[in-house]
Design an enzyme around this catalytic site. Structure first.
Site, short mmCIF file in Angstrom:
data_model
loop_
_atom_site.label_atom_id
_atom_site.label_comp_id
_atom_site.label_asym_id
_atom_site.label_seq_id
_atom_site.Cartn_x
_atom_site.Cartn_y
_atom_site.Cartn_z
CB SER A 72 -0.95 -0.05 1.20
OG SER A 72 -2.00 0.88 1.07
CG ASP A 114 -6.36 -3.29 -3.54
OD1 ASP A 114 -6.84 -2.24 -3.12
OD2 ASP A 114 -5.25 -3.73 -3.16
CG HIS A 136 -5.85 -2.38 0.18
ND1 HIS A 136 -4.90 -2.27 -0.81
CD2 HIS A 136 -5.38 -1.62 1.22
CE1 HIS A 136 -3.92 -1.48 -0.42
NE2 HIS A 136 -4.17 -1.08 0.82
#
Length: 213
Positions: free
Chosen positions: A114, A182, A195
């Site tokens: 991320s 995601d 995610h």
């Protein structure tokens, strides 16, 4: 909104301008064959990162037969401040430079999840500016250190939603995973749970890295 929900979910799981960025002096750790340098996601708990860093490191310890591993958690806020990713970028580069100087035979596996993927992207010369929780590049690994980076493992990489990916020198050594739906890495994605699913990819990622050590 979906992206905010993803970042909020990471927060629940865990409980200054660019020109003035600075990082504490990098301290080299004891030498090992391989160091896993992990940049966690926004608000992600865990030693190296509960969702990605910790399970990947554990899996790589088993797959990198005959190799002695160590780890480094990139020192940065991993929050929503505008310079967070840039601080991580600077710390990662400073640490790898210091570690490589102290341990000339050491290899590195760079791991980013991320916002942490933005940190790694920037550090290898791929700007995350314009991506969610991204930033302009403030430091890059010197060309002389490129051969020491055995693998780059990216998960839920925000630049993917911009249609970008890792190209150039590191491309063949990079595994860039984006779970279907995601919203952080897939433009138009709507599955917040996707995610948070990357623990499931730890074995695949470790096998990829082990094959390049």
């Amino acid at each position: 909104m979906r992206i905010r929900m993803c970042l909020a979910a990471l927060s629940l799981a865990g409980g200054a301008g660019l020109a003035t960025l600075s990082a504490p002096p990098a301290m080299a750790a004891a030498c090992s064959d391989v160091e896993v340098v992990a940049a966690r996601g926004t608000f992600e708990p865990g030693t190296l990162g509960f969702i990605v860093g910790d399970p990947v490191y554990s899996a790589l310890q088993k797959k990198a037969v005959g190799k002695n591993l160590s780890s480094y958690k990139v020192n940065y806020p991993a929050d929503l401040s505008p310079t967070s990713a840039a601080q991580g970028n600077l710390d990662l580069v400073n640490h790898v430079k210091s570690q490589a100087a102290a341990c000339p035979g050491q290899k590195f596996v760079l791991v980013g999840y991320s916002q942490g993927a933005n940190v790694v992207d920037n550090s290898i010369g791929i700007s995350s500016a314009g991506a969610v929780v991204g930033s302009p590049i403030v430091a890059t690994l010197p060309a002389a250190l490129e051969p020491k980076v055995a693998a780059v493992l990216l998960f839920g990489n925000p630049i993917r939603a911009l249609g970008k990916s890792v190209t150039g020198t590191y491309q063949s050594r990079t595994l860039d995973l984006c779970a279907q739906g995601d919203p952080v890495c897939e433009n138009g994605g709507g599955d917040v749970g996707a995610h948070l699913s990357y623990r499931d990819d730890a074995e695949e990622a470790a096998a990829f890295a082990a094959g390049r050590l």
